[in-house]
Motif scaffolding. Structure first.
Motif, short mmCIF file in Angstrom:
data_model
loop_
_atom_site.label_atom_id
_atom_site.label_comp_id
_atom_site.label_asym_id
_atom_site.label_seq_id
_atom_site.Cartn_x
_atom_site.Cartn_y
_atom_site.Cartn_z
N PRO A 33 9.86 40.85 27.75
CA PRO A 33 10.18 42.20 28.22
C PRO A 33 9.30 43.24 27.51
CG PRO A 33 11.74 41.54 26.54
CD PRO A 33 10.82 40.38 26.74
N VAL A 92 18.69 48.66 29.46
CA VAL A 92 17.82 47.56 29.90
C VAL A 92 17.43 47.83 31.34
CG1 VAL A 92 17.71 45.07 30.41
CG2 VAL A 92 18.85 45.86 28.32
N GLN A 152 12.18 44.58 32.19
CA GLN A 152 11.66 43.29 32.65
C GLN A 152 10.60 43.52 33.73
OE1 GLN A 152 15.07 40.33 33.15
NE2 GLN A 152 16.14 42.24 33.54
N ARG A 154 21.49 38.30 25.85
CA ARG A 154 21.14 39.65 25.36
C ARG A 154 22.09 40.09 24.26
NH1 ARG A 154 19.95 42.18 31.40
NH2 ARG A 154 18.27 40.69 31.81
N VAL A 181 15.27 40.34 24.45
CA VAL A 181 15.72 41.65 24.96
C VAL A 181 16.74 42.24 23.99
CG1 VAL A 181 17.07 42.80 26.78
CG2 VAL A 181 15.32 41.16 27.42
#
Length: 327
Positions: free
Chosen positions: A307, A251, A272, A180, A147
């Motif tokens: 992702p 995100v 996600q 991340r 990610v």
């Protein structure tokens, strides 16, 4: 038509088949303690879990009191680690067949994991892992290092490989945030002309909105911003940014972020598949509570889901629907 929809659903590679050769006890209880119960991401995790429970009961032919049941609890705020730990304590005392949890703090649940182990309650962790994972039977979540890497590549590309950027993150003590940010920073070492001038965490400041606004004021020449989760991304989009707005990347494709991408306020988001995370967590739980110890031990320990990058070019693509959240 209904049948093609069903066929498509059957083909989803992230929704595993249920192996009924794994014997499980009728009336088993799955206790889920989530990092949070609010927000679109967690709502979809829960939906995936509920569907998996229904599918398990159907596959095994469990009816009425023989059915596998699930409880879903957690703090209303991800930062409330104390409340989460207390909930896990209470849940373990009720002696469920299996405990599924996502850890708000990478180190806070050690005593609880030991208590679960002593009481013969297997633990499946989802979304955010714990530090000492030898007491964990399985983990189901996103490849969070990836990610960060993907976010860094997209942001670096958008700002032409040079400039000042800020990282606005969820709790520093959460494994998903750590991974991340690590992946993001590691990838940025390939771009010597990009500097991270500020790194903020929700559990390190009194008020995240004020702290983010302060960074924007302090660095009028800021080129880019990376927000590491649903809450921080949505929060950032809501603050007044004045005239010059840095390129923003988030995100989790929440409804707020989908609108921001469509309006050109956000470059894109690394999203996600929360439904699949929830579903796979319950399937792993069913496997680890097998009455056959050998089968229970054969469960794949770590499954990391990839992702997806969502931006204006692919946001209306039907194949990305699992990565686009709704209330």
């Amino acid at each position: 038509t209904e049948s093609t929809e069903e066929a498509q659903e059957e083909k989803d590679p992230l929704i595993p088949e249920i192996d009924t050769s794994v014997e499980i006890q009728a009336g088993s209880r799955v206790a889920v303690v989530s990092k949070s119960t609010s927000g679109e991401f967690w709502g979809l995790v829960k939906k995936g879990m509920e569907q998996a429970i229904a599918d398990v009961n159907e596959a095994y032919g469990f009816k009425k009191e023989d059915q596998v049941t699930m409880t879903f609890e957690g703090a209303s705020d991800e930062k409330d680690v104390e409340s989460q730990v207390n909930t896990i304590d209470a849940v373990i005392a009720e002696n469920p067949t299996v405990l599924c949890m996502s850890a708000g703090d990478i180190e806070s649940c050690q005593a609880q994991l030991e208590a679960a182990s002593e009481n013969g309650i297997p633990v499946v962790v989802f979304d955010s892992n714990v530090n000492e994972d030898e007491l964990v039977a399985a983990f189901r979540g996103t490849d969070n290092t990836y990610v960060g890497k993907l976010a860094a590549e997209k942001l670096a590309d958008a700002i032409g490989g040079s400039g000042k950027i800020a990282v606005f993150s969820a709790q520093e003590k959460t494994e998903s945030s750590q991974k991340r940010v690590e992946g993001f920073k590691e990838t940025l070492t390939e771009y010597p002309d990009i500097t991270i001038v500020s790194e903020l965490y929700t559990d390190k400041v009194d008020d995240m909105e004020t702290a983010m606004a302060d960074v924007l004021n302090r660095y009028p020449d800021l080129s880019g911003v990376f927000c590491t989760n649903e809450d921080v991304s949505d929060l950032y989009l809501g603050i007044d940014k004045g005239e010059k707005t840095p390129v923003m990347l988030g995100v989790d494709a929440t409804t707020v972020q989908q609108k921001a991408i469509a309006d050109g306020q956000e470059l894109g988001t690394v999203s996600q598949d929360p439904y699949a995370i929830g579903y796979q967590t319950i399937i792993a739980a069913a496997q680890v509570m097998s009455t056959d110890a050998q089968k229970a031990e054969k469960v794949e320990k770590n499954v990391l889901l990839e992702p997806k990058w969502i931006d204006a070019s692919n946001i209306s693509d039907e194949t990305n629907s699992n990565y686009l959240y709704s209330k």
